[in-house]
Design a protein around this motif. Sequence first.
Motif, PDB file in Angstrom:
ATOM      1  N   TYR A 125       5.676   3.427   1.665  1.00 53.67           N
ATOM      2  CA  TYR A 125       4.826   2.262   1.435  1.00 53.67           C
ATOM      3  C   TYR A 125       4.762   1.372   2.665  1.00 53.67           C
ATOM      4  CZ  TYR A 125       8.910  -0.790   0.890  1.00 53.67           C
ATOM      5  OH  TYR A 125      10.062  -1.493   1.115  1.00 53.67           O
ATOM      6  N   SER A 157       0.849  -1.190   0.000  1.00 54.94           N
ATOM      7  CA  SER A 157       0.000   0.000   0.000  1.00 54.94           C
ATOM      8  C   SER A 157       0.885   1.240   0.000  1.00 54.94           C
ATOM      9  CB  SER A 157      -0.895   0.029   1.244  1.00 54.94           C
ATOM     10  OG  SER A 157      -1.754  -1.079   1.266  1.00 54.94           O
ATOM     11  N   ALA A 158       0.573   2.182  -0.870  1.00 55.60           N
ATOM     12  CA  ALA A 158       1.302   3.446  -0.919  1.00 55.60           C
ATOM     13  C   ALA A 158       0.746   4.389   0.142  1.00 55.60           C
ATOM     14  CB  ALA A 158       1.169   4.079  -2.298  1.00 55.60           C
ATOM     15  N   TYR A 203      -4.617   1.053   4.473  1.00 56.15           N
ATOM     16  CA  TYR A 203      -4.101  -0.271   4.160  1.00 56.15           C
ATOM     17  C   TYR A 203      -5.067  -1.329   4.687  1.00 56.15           C
ATOM     18  CZ  TYR A 203      -2.276  -0.185   8.986  1.00 56.15           C
ATOM     19  OH  TYR A 203      -2.139  -0.088  10.345  1.00 56.15           O
TER      20      TYR A 203
END
Length: 130
Positions: free
Chosen positions: A89, A65-66, A128
């Motif tokens: 990330y 997830s960024a 996330y």
Amino acid sequence: TWTPQISATDGIGTLTYSTQVGHYTKIGNRIYFQMYVLVNNKGSVAGDIRYTLPFASANVSSLFSAASFWINTTESTGSFNGSDHIQAYIGPNSSIVIPQCLDGDGSVTGLSAGHIKNSTDVMISGHYRV
């Protein structure tokens, strides 16, 4: 709320904070978070710098997830000095955010203890899966 902290690959040493603020919302299996961390004295922190999250991410292979990452008051030479793209990330099965810098030539540099100094502050936000 939670209290975000710096985690370092070679030890946190004597680092102290001026401010550590973290807010999150959990909806189903998704965490939405925001944090602000202000270093008072970097002390003897060493290695690559990471920031802690309120929960570990899902243990799903290749699920990254960024996160949005902002940093201020860094050492003026090299990466993270404002001339390159910064990003962060969250990897699978992880409770940390990993900041990086891209120099435009395909080279990636992780945020290290050498990049931060007393009064370095960061803001990180994102979401996330847990």
